[in-house]
Enzyme design. Structure first.
Site, short mmCIF file in Angstrom:
data_model
loop_
_atom_site.label_atom_id
_atom_site.label_comp_id
_atom_site.label_asym_id
_atom_site.label_seq_id
_atom_site.Cartn_x
_atom_site.Cartn_y
_atom_site.Cartn_z
N THR A 33 111.70 41.82 5.25
CA THR A 33 110.69 42.28 4.49
C THR A 33 109.22 41.96 4.99
O THR A 33 108.10 42.82 4.71
CB THR A 33 110.83 42.07 3.17
N GLY A 62 117.52 27.08 15.89
CA GLY A 62 117.83 28.55 15.87
C GLY A 62 119.24 28.90 15.14
O GLY A 62 120.04 29.87 15.36
N ALA A 63 119.20 28.22 14.05
CA ALA A 63 120.43 28.56 12.90
C ALA A 63 119.67 29.32 11.96
O ALA A 63 120.39 29.48 10.65
CB ALA A 63 120.75 27.23 12.54
N SER A 120 113.36 26.03 12.48
CA SER A 120 112.95 24.90 12.90
C SER A 120 111.60 25.07 13.71
O SER A 120 110.71 24.50 13.70
CB SER A 120 113.98 24.35 14.08
N SER A 121 111.54 26.36 14.25
CA SER A 121 110.24 26.73 15.14
C SER A 121 109.25 26.61 14.08
O SER A 121 108.00 26.12 14.42
CB SER A 121 110.28 28.02 15.60
N GLU A 124 103.27 31.05 17.70
CA GLU A 124 104.55 31.64 17.79
C GLU A 124 104.39 32.87 18.48
O GLU A 124 105.00 33.15 19.61
CB GLU A 124 105.53 31.46 16.73
N ASP A 169 108.28 32.47 7.09
CA ASP A 169 108.79 30.93 7.57
C ASP A 169 107.71 30.16 7.62
O ASP A 169 107.80 29.02 6.79
CB ASP A 169 109.45 30.91 8.99
N TYR A 175 115.72 42.23 17.10
CA TYR A 175 114.65 42.13 16.21
C TYR A 175 113.38 42.85 16.47
O TYR A 175 113.20 43.51 15.63
CB TYR A 175 114.37 40.62 16.23
P1 ADP Z 1 114.88 28.69 14.46
O1 ADP Z 1 113.31 28.88 14.05
O2 ADP Z 1 115.67 29.86 13.41
O3 ADP Z 1 115.45 27.29 14.12
P2 ADP Z 1 113.97 29.57 16.86
O4 ADP Z 1 114.58 30.19 17.97
O5 ADP Z 1 112.73 30.23 16.35
O6 ADP Z 1 114.98 29.38 15.73
O7 ADP Z 1 113.11 28.25 17.32
C1 ADP Z 1 114.25 27.39 17.81
C2 ADP Z 1 113.43 26.54 18.96
O8 ADP Z 1 112.55 25.61 18.39
C3 ADP Z 1 114.51 25.60 19.92
O9 ADP Z 1 114.68 26.46 20.99
C4 ADP Z 1 113.33 24.53 20.31
O10 ADP Z 1 112.61 25.15 21.34
C5 ADP Z 1 112.51 24.35 19.22
N1 ADP Z 1 113.09 22.99 18.55
C6 ADP Z 1 113.41 23.03 17.29
N2 ADP Z 1 113.59 21.79 16.72
C7 ADP Z 1 113.37 21.01 17.81
C8 ADP Z 1 113.53 19.63 17.89
N3 ADP Z 1 113.93 18.99 17.23
N4 ADP Z 1 113.19 19.35 19.12
C9 ADP Z 1 112.65 20.05 20.17
N5 ADP Z 1 112.54 21.37 19.88
C10 ADP Z 1 112.98 22.07 18.86
MG MG Z 2 111.96 30.63 14.51
#
Ligand code: ADP
Ligand code: MG
Length: 355
Positions: free
Chosen positions: A6, A91-92, A96-97, A129, A141, A191
Protein backbone atom coordinates in the site's frame (compact mmCIF):
# COMPACT_ATOMS: atom_id res chain seq x y z
CA UNK A 1 1.45 -5.73 11.17
CA UNK A 2 -0.74 -5.11 8.14
CA UNK A 3 -0.76 -2.89 5.04
CA UNK A 4 1.31 -4.60 2.37
CA UNK A 5 1.99 -3.05 -1.06
CA UNK A 6 0.00 0.00 0.00
CA UNK A 7 2.90 2.39 0.62
CA UNK A 8 3.77 3.00 -3.01
CA UNK A 9 0.08 3.59 -3.68
CA UNK A 10 -0.06 6.50 -1.20
CA UNK A 11 -1.98 4.31 1.20
CA UNK A 12 -1.93 3.34 4.88
CA UNK A 13 0.58 1.08 6.62
CA UNK A 14 1.05 -0.21 10.16
CA UNK A 15 4.67 -1.23 10.63
CA UNK A 16 7.02 -1.47 13.59
CA UNK A 17 10.75 -1.84 14.18
CA UNK A 18 11.98 -5.09 15.74
CA UNK A 19 14.96 -6.16 17.82
CA UNK A 20 17.08 -7.14 14.85
CA UNK A 21 19.68 -4.60 13.84
CA UNK A 22 22.32 -3.22 11.56
CA UNK A 23 25.09 -1.46 13.46
CA UNK A 24 27.34 1.02 11.75
CA UNK A 25 30.43 2.45 13.45
CA UNK A 26 31.79 5.62 11.88
CA UNK A 27 34.78 7.92 12.20
CA UNK A 28 35.96 10.97 10.32
CA UNK A 29 38.97 10.85 8.01
CA UNK A 30 41.39 13.67 7.36
CA UNK A 31 41.33 12.92 3.61
CA UNK A 32 38.26 12.89 1.34
CA UNK A 33 38.17 9.09 1.11
CA UNK A 34 35.42 6.70 2.11
CA UNK A 35 36.57 3.37 3.55
CA UNK A 36 33.86 0.77 4.10
CA UNK A 37 33.92 -2.68 5.66
CA UNK A 38 31.02 -5.13 5.93
CA UNK A 39 31.76 -7.72 8.60
CA UNK A 40 28.96 -10.08 7.56
CA UNK A 41 30.49 -10.65 4.14
CA UNK A 42 34.07 -9.79 5.13
CA UNK A 43 34.47 -7.31 2.30
CA UNK A 44 35.96 -3.86 2.08
CA UNK A 45 35.43 -1.03 -0.37
CA UNK A 46 37.22 2.25 -0.88
CA UNK A 47 36.29 5.35 -2.85
CA UNK A 48 36.38 9.12 -2.69
CA UNK A 49 33.65 11.46 -1.48
CA UNK A 50 34.27 13.54 -4.61
CA UNK A 51 33.30 10.84 -7.10
CA UNK A 52 30.34 9.00 -5.67
CA UNK A 53 28.84 6.50 -8.08
CA UNK A 54 27.32 3.03 -8.10
CA UNK A 55 29.87 0.27 -7.65
CA UNK A 56 29.91 -3.49 -8.17
CA UNK A 57 29.38 -4.27 -4.47
CA UNK A 58 25.68 -4.20 -3.72
CA UNK A 59 26.05 -3.70 0.03
CA UNK A 60 28.33 -0.69 -0.50
CA UNK A 61 25.80 0.98 -2.79
CA UNK A 62 23.33 1.41 0.09
CA UNK A 63 25.97 3.40 1.97
CA UNK A 64 27.33 5.35 -0.99
CA UNK A 65 23.78 6.14 -2.06
CA UNK A 66 23.14 7.76 1.31
CA UNK A 67 26.36 9.79 1.17
CA UNK A 68 25.38 10.92 -2.31
CA UNK A 69 21.87 11.91 -1.23
CA UNK A 70 23.14 13.84 1.79
CA UNK A 71 25.31 15.87 -0.56
CA UNK A 72 22.47 16.39 -3.03
CA UNK A 73 20.30 17.66 -0.18
CA UNK A 74 22.99 20.21 0.53
CA UNK A 75 24.55 18.61 3.62
CA UNK A 76 28.28 18.92 3.88
CA UNK A 77 30.11 15.67 4.61
CA UNK A 78 33.76 14.76 4.41
CA UNK A 79 35.71 11.51 4.18
CA UNK A 80 34.76 8.78 6.64
CA UNK A 81 35.34 5.19 7.72
CA UNK A 82 32.31 2.98 8.22
CA UNK A 83 32.25 -0.51 9.72
CA UNK A 84 28.98 -2.41 9.40
CA UNK A 85 27.67 -5.53 11.08
CA UNK A 86 24.23 -6.85 11.99
CA UNK A 87 21.87 -9.75 12.50
CA UNK A 88 19.00 -9.11 10.11
CA UNK A 89 18.55 -11.95 7.65
CA UNK A 90 19.11 -10.50 4.16
CA UNK A 91 16.35 -10.42 1.60
CA UNK A 92 13.90 -12.05 4.01
CA UNK A 93 11.34 -9.26 3.91
CA UNK A 94 12.70 -7.74 7.12
CA UNK A 95 14.19 -4.71 5.41
CA UNK A 96 17.85 -5.17 6.10
CA UNK A 97 18.38 -2.69 3.27
CA UNK A 98 16.41 0.07 5.00
CA UNK A 99 18.27 -0.71 8.22
CA UNK A 100 21.57 -0.04 6.43
CA UNK A 101 20.50 3.18 4.73
CA UNK A 102 18.79 4.60 7.81
CA UNK A 103 21.67 3.69 10.13
CA UNK A 104 24.15 5.19 7.69
CA UNK A 105 22.22 8.43 7.30
CA UNK A 106 21.79 8.73 11.05
CA UNK A 107 25.45 7.98 11.75
CA UNK A 108 26.75 10.46 9.17
CA UNK A 109 24.41 13.08 10.55
CA UNK A 110 25.86 12.57 14.04
CA UNK A 111 29.44 12.40 12.79
CA UNK A 112 29.29 15.60 10.76
CA UNK A 113 27.03 17.39 13.24
CA UNK A 114 24.24 17.90 10.71
CA UNK A 115 20.72 18.51 11.82
CA UNK A 116 18.64 16.44 9.46
CA UNK A 117 14.96 16.18 10.42
CA UNK A 118 13.91 12.56 11.03
CA UNK A 119 11.50 12.57 8.13
CA UNK A 120 14.29 13.70 5.80
CA UNK A 121 16.48 10.82 6.98
CA UNK A 122 13.62 8.58 5.86
CA UNK A 123 13.46 10.24 2.43
CA UNK A 124 17.23 10.27 1.97
CA UNK A 125 17.39 6.56 2.84
CA UNK A 126 14.60 5.74 0.39
CA UNK A 127 16.12 7.80 -2.42
CA UNK A 128 19.51 6.15 -1.86
CA UNK A 129 17.91 2.80 -2.61
CA UNK A 130 16.16 4.17 -5.71
CA UNK A 131 19.27 5.75 -7.16
CA UNK A 132 22.23 3.55 -6.16
CA UNK A 133 20.56 0.14 -5.85
CA UNK A 134 17.86 0.54 -8.46
CA UNK A 135 15.00 -0.69 -6.28
CA UNK A 136 12.00 1.57 -6.60
CA UNK A 137 10.88 0.94 -3.01
CA UNK A 138 8.08 2.66 -1.13
CA UNK A 139 8.59 4.66 2.07
CA UNK A 140 7.31 2.21 4.71
CA UNK A 141 10.50 0.31 5.52
CA UNK A 142 12.61 3.40 6.04
CA UNK A 143 9.89 5.12 8.03
CA UNK A 144 9.54 2.14 10.36
CA UNK A 145 13.30 1.91 10.76
CA UNK A 146 13.66 5.57 11.77
CA UNK A 147 10.41 6.15 13.67
CA UNK A 148 10.09 2.75 15.38
CA UNK A 149 8.98 2.96 19.01
CA UNK A 150 9.21 0.20 21.61
CA UNK A 151 5.94 -1.74 22.03
CA UNK A 152 4.11 0.45 19.52
CA UNK A 153 3.07 0.13 15.93
CA UNK A 154 3.19 3.13 13.62
CA UNK A 155 0.03 4.09 11.80
CA UNK A 156 1.38 5.97 8.81
CA UNK A 157 -0.51 7.73 6.08
CA UNK A 158 1.90 7.54 3.15
CA UNK A 159 0.09 10.37 1.39
CA UNK A 160 0.23 13.04 4.09
CA UNK A 161 3.26 11.41 5.81
CA UNK A 162 1.44 11.96 9.12
CA UNK A 163 1.89 9.22 11.68
CA UNK A 164 0.44 8.13 14.97
CA UNK A 165 1.78 5.59 17.50
CA UNK A 166 -0.54 2.87 18.69
CA UNK A 167 0.39 0.63 21.63
CA UNK A 168 0.61 -3.04 20.73
CA UNK A 169 -0.52 -4.93 23.82
CA UNK A 170 0.31 -8.54 23.19
CA UNK A 171 -0.85 -9.85 26.62
CA UNK A 172 0.24 -13.48 26.53
CA UNK A 173 1.01 -13.50 22.83
CA UNK A 174 4.30 -13.29 20.99
CA UNK A 175 5.24 -12.12 17.51
CA UNK A 176 7.09 -14.86 15.70
CA UNK A 177 8.75 -14.54 12.30
CA UNK A 178 9.21 -17.71 10.29
CA UNK A 179 11.82 -17.53 7.57
CA UNK A 180 11.18 -19.79 4.57
CA UNK A 181 14.82 -19.32 3.60
CA UNK A 182 13.77 -19.06 -0.03
CA UNK A 183 13.96 -16.08 -2.33
CA UNK A 184 12.49 -16.71 -5.76
CA UNK A 185 14.10 -14.77 -8.56
CA UNK A 186 10.81 -13.40 -9.84
CA UNK A 187 10.62 -10.90 -7.07
CA UNK A 188 12.15 -7.78 -8.59
CA UNK A 189 10.41 -7.91 -11.96
CA UNK A 190 7.11 -8.85 -10.33
CA UNK A 191 7.39 -5.95 -7.89
CA UNK A 192 7.90 -3.49 -10.72
CA UNK A 193 5.07 -5.07 -12.69
CA UNK A 194 2.68 -4.70 -9.73
CA UNK A 195 3.58 -1.06 -9.46
CA UNK A 196 2.88 -0.57 -13.16
CA UNK A 197 -0.46 -2.33 -12.90
CA UNK A 198 -1.51 -0.06 -10.05
CA UNK A 199 -0.46 2.98 -12.10
CA UNK A 200 -2.33 1.66 -15.12
CA UNK A 201 -5.52 1.30 -13.10
CA UNK A 202 -5.16 4.88 -11.87
CA UNK A 203 -4.53 6.15 -15.41
CA UNK A 204 -7.76 4.58 -16.70
CA UNK A 205 -9.78 6.09 -13.87
CA UNK A 206 -8.06 9.44 -14.26
CA UNK A 207 -9.27 9.60 -17.85
CA UNK A 208 -12.81 9.72 -16.44
CA UNK A 209 -12.21 11.46 -13.10
CA UNK A 210 -9.40 13.95 -13.35
CA UNK A 211 -8.69 14.52 -9.66
CA UNK A 212 -7.65 10.91 -9.07
CA UNK A 213 -3.88 10.70 -8.66
CA UNK A 214 -3.14 7.40 -6.91
CA UNK A 215 -5.09 4.34 -5.72
CA UNK A 216 -5.60 6.21 -2.47
CA UNK A 217 -8.17 8.38 -4.27
CA UNK A 218 -9.98 5.37 -5.73
CA UNK A 219 -12.93 3.40 -4.36
CA UNK A 220 -14.38 0.09 -5.53
CA UNK A 221 -17.17 1.82 -7.43
CA UNK A 222 -14.69 3.76 -9.56
CA UNK A 223 -12.68 0.63 -10.11
CA UNK A 224 -15.77 -1.27 -11.29
CA UNK A 225 -16.72 1.50 -13.67
CA UNK A 226 -13.39 2.32 -15.27
CA UNK A 227 -11.11 -0.69 -14.90
CA UNK A 228 -13.13 -3.90 -14.66
CA UNK A 229 -13.98 -4.11 -18.35
CA UNK A 230 -10.50 -3.09 -19.47
CA UNK A 231 -8.27 -5.65 -17.81
CA UNK A 232 -9.23 -8.32 -15.26
CA UNK A 233 -5.69 -8.61 -13.95
CA UNK A 234 -5.16 -4.89 -13.35
CA UNK A 235 -8.61 -4.78 -11.74
CA UNK A 236 -7.69 -7.56 -9.32
CA UNK A 237 -4.41 -5.96 -8.30
CA UNK A 238 -5.97 -2.53 -7.70
CA UNK A 239 -8.84 -4.09 -5.78
CA UNK A 240 -6.41 -5.77 -3.41
CA UNK A 241 -4.70 -2.46 -2.64
CA UNK A 242 -8.01 -0.71 -1.94
CA UNK A 243 -9.11 -3.55 0.35
CA UNK A 244 -5.75 -3.66 2.09
CA UNK A 245 -6.00 0.07 2.89
CA UNK A 246 -9.38 -0.62 4.43
CA UNK A 247 -7.91 -3.46 6.50
CA UNK A 248 -5.29 -1.10 7.92
CA UNK A 249 -7.97 1.36 9.03
CA UNK A 250 -9.91 -1.48 10.64
CA UNK A 251 -6.75 -2.86 12.27
CA UNK A 252 -6.11 0.52 13.89
CA UNK A 253 -9.61 0.46 15.37
CA UNK A 254 -9.13 -3.16 16.48
CA UNK A 255 -5.85 -2.37 18.21
CA UNK A 256 -7.32 0.65 19.95
CA UNK A 257 -10.04 -1.66 21.29
CA UNK A 258 -7.38 -4.20 22.25
CA UNK A 259 -8.95 -6.78 19.94
CA UNK A 260 -5.89 -8.74 18.91
CA UNK A 261 -7.98 -11.65 17.64
CA UNK A 262 -9.69 -9.42 15.07
CA UNK A 263 -6.34 -8.13 13.90
CA UNK A 264 -5.12 -11.72 13.58
CA UNK A 265 -8.13 -12.62 11.44
CA UNK A 266 -7.40 -9.62 9.20
CA UNK A 267 -3.82 -10.83 8.77
CA UNK A 268 -5.11 -14.12 7.38
CA UNK A 269 -7.26 -12.12 4.95
CA UNK A 270 -4.25 -10.07 3.90
CA UNK A 271 -2.35 -13.25 3.20
CA UNK A 272 -5.20 -14.63 1.14
CA UNK A 273 -5.23 -11.39 -0.88
CA UNK A 274 -1.47 -11.33 -1.35
CA UNK A 275 -1.48 -14.94 -2.43
CA UNK A 276 -4.59 -15.21 -4.64
CA UNK A 277 -5.21 -11.69 -5.89
CA UNK A 278 -1.92 -9.78 -5.75
CA UNK A 279 -0.02 -13.00 -6.46
CA UNK A 280 3.21 -12.26 -4.66
CA UNK A 281 3.30 -15.34 -2.43
CA UNK A 282 4.88 -18.73 -3.12
CA UNK A 283 4.22 -22.31 -2.05
CA UNK A 284 6.59 -22.15 0.92
CA UNK A 285 4.87 -19.07 2.38
CA UNK A 286 1.42 -20.48 1.69
CA UNK A 287 2.40 -23.74 3.37
CA UNK A 288 3.42 -21.92 6.55
CA UNK A 289 0.28 -19.81 6.71
CA UNK A 290 -1.98 -22.80 5.95
CA UNK A 291 -0.21 -24.82 8.66
CA UNK A 292 -1.18 -22.37 11.40
CA UNK A 293 -4.56 -21.29 10.10
CA UNK A 294 -6.65 -23.65 12.19
CA UNK A 295 -4.55 -23.67 15.34
CA UNK A 296 -6.46 -22.09 18.23
CA UNK A 297 -3.26 -20.62 19.68
CA UNK A 298 -2.26 -18.73 16.52
CA UNK A 299 -4.33 -15.56 16.14
CA UNK A 300 -3.04 -14.54 12.75
CA UNK A 301 -0.38 -15.09 10.12
CA UNK A 302 0.63 -13.64 6.80
CA UNK A 303 3.57 -13.30 4.48
CA UNK A 304 5.44 -10.05 4.81
CA UNK A 305 7.62 -7.86 2.61
CA UNK A 306 7.84 -7.80 -1.16
CA UNK A 307 7.00 -11.48 -1.55
CA UNK A 308 8.12 -14.65 -3.34
CA UNK A 309 9.91 -15.83 -0.23
CA UNK A 310 11.16 -14.38 3.01
CA UNK A 311 9.19 -14.50 6.24
CA UNK A 312 5.72 -14.94 7.60
CA UNK A 313 4.59 -12.92 10.61
CA UNK A 314 2.62 -14.84 13.24
CA UNK A 315 0.83 -13.91 16.47
CA UNK A 316 1.27 -16.94 18.71
CA UNK A 317 0.28 -17.70 22.30
CA UNK A 318 3.54 -17.27 24.23
CA UNK A 319 3.30 -20.65 25.96
CA UNK A 320 2.97 -22.45 22.65
CA UNK A 321 5.81 -20.77 20.78
CA UNK A 322 8.51 -23.39 21.34
CA UNK A 323 6.22 -26.27 20.55
CA UNK A 324 4.88 -24.61 17.40
CA UNK A 325 8.33 -23.79 16.06
CA UNK A 326 9.53 -27.37 16.55
CA UNK A 327 6.42 -28.75 14.84
CA UNK A 328 6.66 -26.42 11.87
CA UNK A 329 10.37 -26.93 11.39
CA UNK A 330 9.77 -30.64 11.09
CA UNK A 331 6.82 -30.32 8.74
CA UNK A 332 8.53 -27.67 6.60
CA UNK A 333 11.67 -29.71 6.20
CA UNK A 334 9.66 -32.78 5.28
CA UNK A 335 7.77 -30.84 2.61
CA UNK A 336 10.60 -28.79 1.04
CA UNK A 337 13.87 -30.22 2.38
CA UNK A 338 14.73 -26.71 3.55
CA UNK A 339 15.46 -25.54 7.06
CA UNK A 340 12.90 -23.21 8.60
CA UNK A 341 14.33 -20.46 10.80
CA UNK A 342 12.20 -18.92 13.51
CA UNK A 343 12.67 -15.62 15.32
CA UNK A 344 10.46 -14.64 18.23
CA UNK A 345 10.75 -10.83 18.09
CA UNK A 346 10.08 -7.78 20.23
CA UNK A 347 9.03 -4.37 19.03
CA UNK A 348 11.85 -1.94 19.65
CA UNK A 349 12.91 1.65 19.13
CA UNK A 350 14.13 2.54 15.66
CA UNK A 351 17.42 4.05 14.50
CA UNK A 352 19.41 5.50 17.37
CA UNK A 353 22.84 6.27 18.67
CA UNK A 354 24.54 3.58 20.76
CA UNK A 355 27.94 3.87 22.36
P1 ADP B 1 15.58 -6.85 2.57
O1 ADP B 1 15.64 -5.36 2.66
O2 ADP B 1 14.19 -7.38 2.57
O3 ADP B 1 16.41 -7.54 3.61
P2 ADP B 1 16.92 -6.34 0.10
O4 ADP B 1 17.17 -7.16 -1.10
O5 ADP B 1 16.21 -5.05 -0.07
O6 ADP B 1 16.18 -7.25 1.16
O7 ADP B 1 18.29 -6.01 0.80
C1 ADP B 1 19.24 -7.04 1.03
C2 ADP B 1 20.63 -6.55 0.68
O8 ADP B 1 21.10 -5.67 1.69
C3 ADP B 1 21.64 -7.66 0.61
O9 ADP B 1 21.68 -8.24 -0.66
C4 ADP B 1 22.94 -6.92 0.92
O10 ADP B 1 23.44 -6.26 -0.21
C5 ADP B 1 22.49 -5.85 1.89
N1 ADP B 1 22.72 -6.26 3.29
C6 ADP B 1 21.80 -6.46 4.25
N2 ADP B 1 22.37 -6.76 5.46
C7 ADP B 1 23.70 -6.74 5.24
C8 ADP B 1 24.86 -6.96 6.07
N3 ADP B 1 24.74 -7.30 7.36
N4 ADP B 1 26.06 -6.86 5.50
C9 ADP B 1 26.19 -6.53 4.20
N5 ADP B 1 25.17 -6.31 3.36
C10 ADP B 1 23.93 -6.41 3.86
MG1 MG C 1 14.89 -4.02 1.16
Amino acid sequence: MIGEHTDYNDGFVLPAAINKVIYVAVSKRSDPEIHLYAAGVDEAFKTCICELKKCEKEWANYILGVADQLQKWGYNIGGFNLYMDGDIPLGAGLSSSAAITCATAYALMELFLLSVPKVDIVKIAQKAEHTFVGVNCGIMDQFASVFGKKDHVIFLDCKSMKHQYIPLKLDGYQLVLLNTNVKHTLSESAYNRRRQQCEQGVAWIKAGISDVHTLRDVNLKMLDKYVKHKDADVYQKCKFVIEENQRVLEAVAQLKRGDLAALGAAMFETHEGLSRAYRVSCEELDFLVESVKNLPYVLGARMMGGGFGGCTLNIVETEKVTELIAQLQKAYHKEFLIQLDAYPVEIEDGTKLVW
